[in-house]
Design an enzyme around this catalytic site. Structure first.
Site, short mmCIF file in Angstrom:
data_model
loop_
_atom_site.label_atom_id
_atom_site.label_comp_id
_atom_site.label_asym_id
_atom_site.label_seq_id
_atom_site.Cartn_x
_atom_site.Cartn_y
_atom_site.Cartn_z
CG ASN A 148 -33.13 55.93 -15.81
OD1 ASN A 148 -34.30 56.18 -15.53
ND2 ASN A 148 -32.22 55.62 -14.92
CD GLU A 248 -36.71 55.76 -4.40
OE1 GLU A 248 -35.47 55.95 -4.41
OE2 GLU A 248 -37.29 55.29 -3.41
CB CYS A 282 -30.62 56.13 -9.98
SG CYS A 282 -31.71 54.72 -9.94
CD GLU A 460 -40.52 54.09 -6.36
OE1 GLU A 460 -41.60 54.08 -6.96
OE2 GLU A 460 -39.47 54.50 -6.86
P1 NDP Z 1 -35.73 64.86 -14.35
O1 NDP Z 1 -35.75 65.17 -12.92
O2 NDP Z 1 -35.30 65.91 -15.28
O3 NDP Z 1 -37.16 64.40 -14.86
C1 NDP Z 1 -37.88 63.37 -14.25
C2 NDP Z 1 -39.35 63.54 -14.59
O4 NDP Z 1 -39.84 64.74 -13.98
C3 NDP Z 1 -39.62 63.69 -16.08
O5 NDP Z 1 -40.85 63.09 -16.39
C4 NDP Z 1 -39.72 65.20 -16.23
O6 NDP Z 1 -40.44 65.63 -17.37
C5 NDP Z 1 -40.45 65.56 -14.96
N1 NDP Z 1 -40.33 66.96 -14.57
C6 NDP Z 1 -39.36 67.84 -14.93
N2 NDP Z 1 -39.60 69.04 -14.37
C7 NDP Z 1 -40.76 68.93 -13.67
C8 NDP Z 1 -41.52 69.83 -12.88
N3 NDP Z 1 -41.14 71.09 -12.70
N4 NDP Z 1 -42.64 69.38 -12.30
C9 NDP Z 1 -43.03 68.10 -12.45
N5 NDP Z 1 -42.36 67.21 -13.21
C10 NDP Z 1 -41.22 67.61 -13.79
O7 NDP Z 1 -34.85 63.53 -14.51
P2 NDP Z 1 -34.54 62.73 -15.85
O8 NDP Z 1 -35.75 62.31 -16.57
O9 NDP Z 1 -33.51 63.50 -16.56
O10 NDP Z 1 -33.94 61.37 -15.26
C11 NDP Z 1 -32.66 61.24 -14.87
C12 NDP Z 1 -32.57 61.35 -13.36
O11 NDP Z 1 -33.40 60.40 -12.72
C13 NDP Z 1 -31.19 61.05 -12.87
O12 NDP Z 1 -30.75 62.06 -12.01
C14 NDP Z 1 -31.31 59.72 -12.14
O13 NDP Z 1 -30.43 59.50 -11.11
C15 NDP Z 1 -32.71 59.74 -11.68
N6 NDP Z 1 -33.20 58.38 -11.50
C16 NDP Z 1 -33.39 57.91 -10.23
C17 NDP Z 1 -33.82 56.63 -10.00
C18 NDP Z 1 -34.10 56.17 -8.61
O14 NDP Z 1 -34.94 55.31 -8.43
N7 NDP Z 1 -33.46 56.69 -7.59
C19 NDP Z 1 -34.06 55.71 -11.10
C20 NDP Z 1 -33.87 56.30 -12.39
C21 NDP Z 1 -33.45 57.60 -12.57
P3 NDP Z 1 -39.77 65.78 -18.81
O15 NDP Z 1 -38.42 65.15 -18.77
O16 NDP Z 1 -40.71 65.06 -19.65
O17 NDP Z 1 -39.75 67.23 -19.10
#
Ligand code: NDP
Length: 478
Positions: A148, A248, A282, A460
């Protein structure tokens, strides 16, 4: 055009590539990006380990200069990078410009942090002995980012890691690798020695997993969903040596609107917090908790405001809300809208798939009223342009409802009462509190993070970032 991974001193093609699709126009391919493997991760970690001794002892002024050069280039290319960002993620060009500007600011901030890292000295309790407390880099940091904020989140993890003398292996979200690739390219041309920053693109289940289980990685910083974060933390402590970990994650952020609120301020905060950037933040205000006396006026004014939010192509200057990021997220949003209806909330506006001149994932912002805090739409993070209004009697009930959540990232209150604003600031269970402001929209020079299921580990951003990216050493000098 094809974009390769960066491992050591080479740009290395993957065995396959993945097309990066524009969510505003799914017929447009932004580029083809390499799909890395576990072997690429192992090579990247080895390159980072090899680079670490020299980089960790490099002059802080050299690290400062590299990060400043990168900041200047990002700022100078704002229009081009913002267009790329809007094309790959779907946020409006105006929001994308803001995000690119944020990345430039973060790089500049941490450039200065590199030369500001001082220790402490003091007398020991033993006569004639001096105690010195210093900070050292961790080693190799694995960086895993969500889709995002395709350039700001990578910048706010990579910049402090490098500033404090760590080497990095970076795995961006597979959905949005373009800005990640551009940022790495800029940092490398700014003068990073080979191996200091490595990029391995590909799916989390393979590349991400390989990174969090790699033996040569000392720490992992992750932003994403709670489920993925929990698994990453478990993997980090299961391995030998244990990895330091920072997570996060999501939010279910409340915006409490009291009877004495300035209605315009409250509606502006709700519109921005709940729906801007398609609700894919988020920090989005997905729970609008509103007291009895202002409830009907607030809902009427918010509904009217929502009618003016133009949903469309991210590059169209008239657009205020871009498309949902991909088909999977759109299906998730629609399933929550269905659950809201089924559990008895009233959909007063939006929640419809929209047709636009280009094929994209367009969804009108959705507002539910008559929601209770026990409903699924009030408990689970949706991560789309969907908000619910929860009616409460008074401030006390509003605060109780605000805190009744598994999350604790951001929380806001709209009121003209100093007493309630102060009480809320002190008692709401969240990492960030906003008074008469949207729950989303934060500064780069102060800590970012939350409590409960929203965050795990040190904060962070700002100077607090050093708590994660460095380790403390206590020296005794006789
Ligand atoms: P995901 O948890 O699906 O993915 C986040 C990252 O983790 C991606 O790069 C993903 O890879 C990777 N990933 C997925 N599975 C694994 C694994 N088993 N081991 C290691 N890495 C893995 O989240 P989204 O990308 O869908 O993002 C949306 C989410 O992020 C929302 O829930 C949102 O709230 C949160 N978010 C939180 C923020 C904060 O600072 N608190 C800020 C922004 C977003 P890939 O997708 O490439 O497969």
């Amino acid at each position: 055009m094809s974009f390769a991974n960066r491992i050591g001193d080479e740009w290395r093609a993957g065995a396959t590539t993945r097309p990066n699709i524009n969510p505003s126009d799914t017929t447009e391919v932004v580029g083809d990006y390499a799909q890395g493997s576990a072997l690429d991760v192992a090579d990247a970690v080895a390159a980072a380990r090899e680079a670490f001794p020299a980089w960790s002892r490099s002059a802080p002024m050299d690290r400062h200069a590299i990060l400043m050069r990168a900041s200047s280039e990002v700022a100078a290319r704002t229009e081009e990078l913002a267009t790329l960002l809007a094309r790959e993620e779907g946020k409006t060009l105006a929001d994308a410009r803001g995000e690119v500007g944020r990345a430039a600011q973060i790089l500049a901030f941490f450039a200065a942090e590199a030369v500001r890292l001082m220790g402490e000295t003091g007398p020991s309790i033993r006569p004639g002995v001096t105690v010195e407390v210093t900070r050292e880099p961790l080693g190799v940091v694995g960086v895993i980012t969500p889709w995002n904020f395709p350039i700001a989140i990578p910048a706010w993890k990579i910049a402090p890691a490098l500033a404090y003398g760590n080497c990095v292996v970076f795995k961006p979200a597979d959905l949005v690798p373009a800005c990640a690739w551009a940022l790495v390219d800029i940092l490398i041309r700014a003068g990073l020695p080979p191996g200091v920053l490595n990029l391995v693109m590909g799916p989390g289940s393979q590349v991400g997993q390989a990174l969090v289980t790699a033996r040569g990685v000392d720490a992992v910083t992750f932003t994403g969903s709670v489920g993925t974060g929990r698994g990453i933390a478990a993997a980090c402590v299961a391995g030998t040596p244990m990895k330091k970990v920072q997570l996060e994650m999501g939010g279910k952020n409340p915006l409490l609107v009291l009877d004495d609120a300035d209605l315009d301020v409250a509606v502006r905060a709700a519109l921005d917090g709940a729906f801007f950037q398609t609700g894919q933040r988020c920090t989005a205000s997905s729970r609008l908790i509103v007291t009895d006396g202002i409830h009907d006026r607030f809902v009427a004014a918010l509904t009217e405001g929502m009618a003016g939010l133009i949903v469309g192509h991210a590059l169209d200057p008239a657009t205020r809300i871009g498309p949902v990021a991909d088909a999977g997220q759109l299906a998730t949003d629609l399933s929550y809208i269905e659950k809201g209806r089924a559990e008895g909330a009233r959909l007063v506006t939006g929640g419809e798939i929209l047709n636009r001149p280009t094929p994209g994932h367009y969804l009108s912002p959705a507002l539910f009223t008559d929601a209770s805090n026990t409903m699924t739409i009030a408990r689970e993070e949706i991560f789309g342009p969907v908000a619910c209004v929860i009616r409460v009697r008074d401030y006390d009930e509003g605060l109780t409802v605000a805190n009744d959540t598994d999350f604790g990232l951001s929380a806001g209150i709209c009121t003209t009462s100093l007493k309630h604003a102060t009480h809320f600031r002190r008692n709401v269970e969240a990492g960030m509190v906003m008074i008469n402001l949207p729950t989303a929209g934060v500064d780069p020079h102060v800590p970012f993070g939350g409590r409960k299921g929203s965050s795990y580990g040190p904060r962070e951003q700002g100077s607090h970032a050093r708590d994660f990216y460095t380790t403390v050493k206590t020296g005794y000098i006789g």
